[in-house]
Scaffold this motif. Sequence first.
Motif, PDB file in Angstrom:
ATOM      1  N   ASP A 107       0.831  -1.202   0.000  1.00 48.79           N
ATOM      2  CA  ASP A 107       0.000   0.000   0.000  1.00 48.79           C
ATOM      3  C   ASP A 107       0.866   1.253   0.000  1.00 48.79           C
ATOM      4  O   ASP A 107       0.518   2.251  -0.639  1.00 48.79           O
ATOM      5  CB  ASP A 107      -0.926   0.005   1.211  1.00 48.79           C
ATOM      6  N   ALA A 110       2.352   1.693  -3.428  1.00 48.55           N
ATOM      7  CA  ALA A 110       1.350   2.111  -4.407  1.00 48.55           C
ATOM      8  C   ALA A 110       1.244   3.625  -4.524  1.00 48.55           C
ATOM      9  O   ALA A 110       0.831   4.137  -5.571  1.00 48.55           O
ATOM     10  CB  ALA A 110      -0.017   1.532  -4.033  1.00 48.55           C
ATOM     11  N   SER A 165      -6.919  -2.489  -8.844  1.00 44.64           N
ATOM     12  CA  SER A 165      -5.942  -2.865  -7.827  1.00 44.64           C
ATOM     13  C   SER A 165      -5.824  -1.735  -6.808  1.00 44.64           C
ATOM     14  O   SER A 165      -6.462  -0.680  -6.946  1.00 44.64           O
ATOM     15  CB  SER A 165      -4.587  -3.093  -8.483  1.00 44.64           C
ATOM     16  N   ARG A 166      -4.997  -1.919  -5.790  1.00 45.13           N
ATOM     17  CA  ARG A 166      -4.809  -0.831  -4.829  1.00 45.13           C
ATOM     18  C   ARG A 166      -4.264   0.411  -5.538  1.00 45.13           C
ATOM     19  O   ARG A 166      -4.608   1.533  -5.185  1.00 45.13           O
ATOM     20  CB  ARG A 166      -3.909  -1.275  -3.667  1.00 45.13           C
ATOM     21  N   ARG A 169      -7.125   1.992  -7.711  1.00 47.28           N
ATOM     22  CA  ARG A 169      -8.059   2.721  -6.851  1.00 47.28           C
ATOM     23  C   ARG A 169      -7.467   4.052  -6.393  1.00 47.28           C
ATOM     24  O   ARG A 169      -8.182   5.061  -6.313  1.00 47.28           O
ATOM     25  CB  ARG A 169      -8.454   1.854  -5.650  1.00 47.28           C
ATOM     26  N   LYS A 170      -6.178   4.056  -6.087  1.00 49.22           N
ATOM     27  CA  LYS A 170      -5.544   5.318  -5.690  1.00 49.22           C
ATOM     28  C   LYS A 170      -5.534   6.306  -6.858  1.00 49.22           C
ATOM     29  O   LYS A 170      -5.744   7.507  -6.666  1.00 49.22           O
ATOM     30  CB  LYS A 170      -4.120   5.060  -5.191  1.00 49.22           C
ATOM     31  N   PHE A 325      -2.498  -5.027   6.860  1.00 47.11           N
ATOM     32  CA  PHE A 325      -2.165  -5.424   5.494  1.00 47.11           C
ATOM     33  C   PHE A 325      -1.663  -6.872   5.456  1.00 47.11           C
ATOM     34  O   PHE A 325      -0.692  -7.184   4.769  1.00 47.11           O
ATOM     35  CB  PHE A 325      -1.119  -4.470   4.916  1.00 47.11           C
TER      36      PHE A 325
END
Length: 336
Positions: A107, A110, A165-166, A169-170, A325
């Motif tokens: 995370d 990312a 994916s993470r 989405r970001k 996580f």
Amino acid sequence: MMKPKVGFAMAADKTKYVFDAAALERLEQSCAIVRREPLEEFDSPAARALLAEIDILVTGWGCPMVTAPVVASAPRLRLIAHAAGTVKYTLDPAVYAAGIAVTHAADANAVPVAEYTLAAILFSNKRMFELRDRYRADPGRKSSYALTNAPIGNYQRIVGLVGASRIGRKVARLLRPFDFTVLLSDPYVLPGDPVTEDAELVSLDEVMTRADVVSIHAPSLPSTRGMIGARHFGLMQDGACFINTARGAVVDEAAMIAELQTGRIHAVIDVTEPEIPAPGSPLYTLPNVFLTPHVAGAVGTERLRLGQLAIAEIERFVAGRPLEFAVEPELLERLA
């Protein structure tokens, strides 16, 4: 109560800044660091002695594979905290069989990937790389001014994201303040998913057909290998941009290069298959390609986030709280 003992395993030349002095001081509030220098192998007597002593292993880029013999050498090990992105290629199933918990800093990694993608979208829509080249070739700016009169720019453009994916989405969240229509293709996203507040859920073909910029955020799995092929590139609009910060294997690279060689589309490429393109690859020289050496993820001081997230997870584990996580075995198969 004795503090749990911690060791590190990663390549020192790839992990500068992940743990600075302040981060190590914070870690020592909850744990006892056995040795600050990271292991880069698990076979020597010194490495096996450290493994036998630790309760928590902090891994990172360049960590050797944690195999069954390594697990057997670490009878006290209860947590592996991976201070990097995917842990998929670091763990043997023996880790889970031994009941060892696993967490990762994907995370945190990312964040810069999403930032890179945002910058690539904004620059691509405004054709900044082409404007740079035109200005260099024509300091009088005649050719540059000609391009500025074309339908370019970031107002009311359509951005297509492939993969929720993470990172995907970001990126969708980062695009909120802009005057974009955002499309998303992901067969696993259902209506009502929070990401649908930031993006319109459509088919892959619709993303490729409608978007001015297509950005890839799908994992590299057997089912996604070469998922973007010649037909998809043929659907893209003239002048559209293709961005890949995910994995090179998701794309049929030969088909991508063939389309780029027509000059009809342009691309920002951070990942390729193989990892380093062969000498003489057109990706190095095509004027409509902006090629970077897999640097969208954490570099330099951005790596501090990785260490901070790993430490936060260790603090939760030591306090008996759930990991935020955690990487469960079934999740491991779907990671990039």
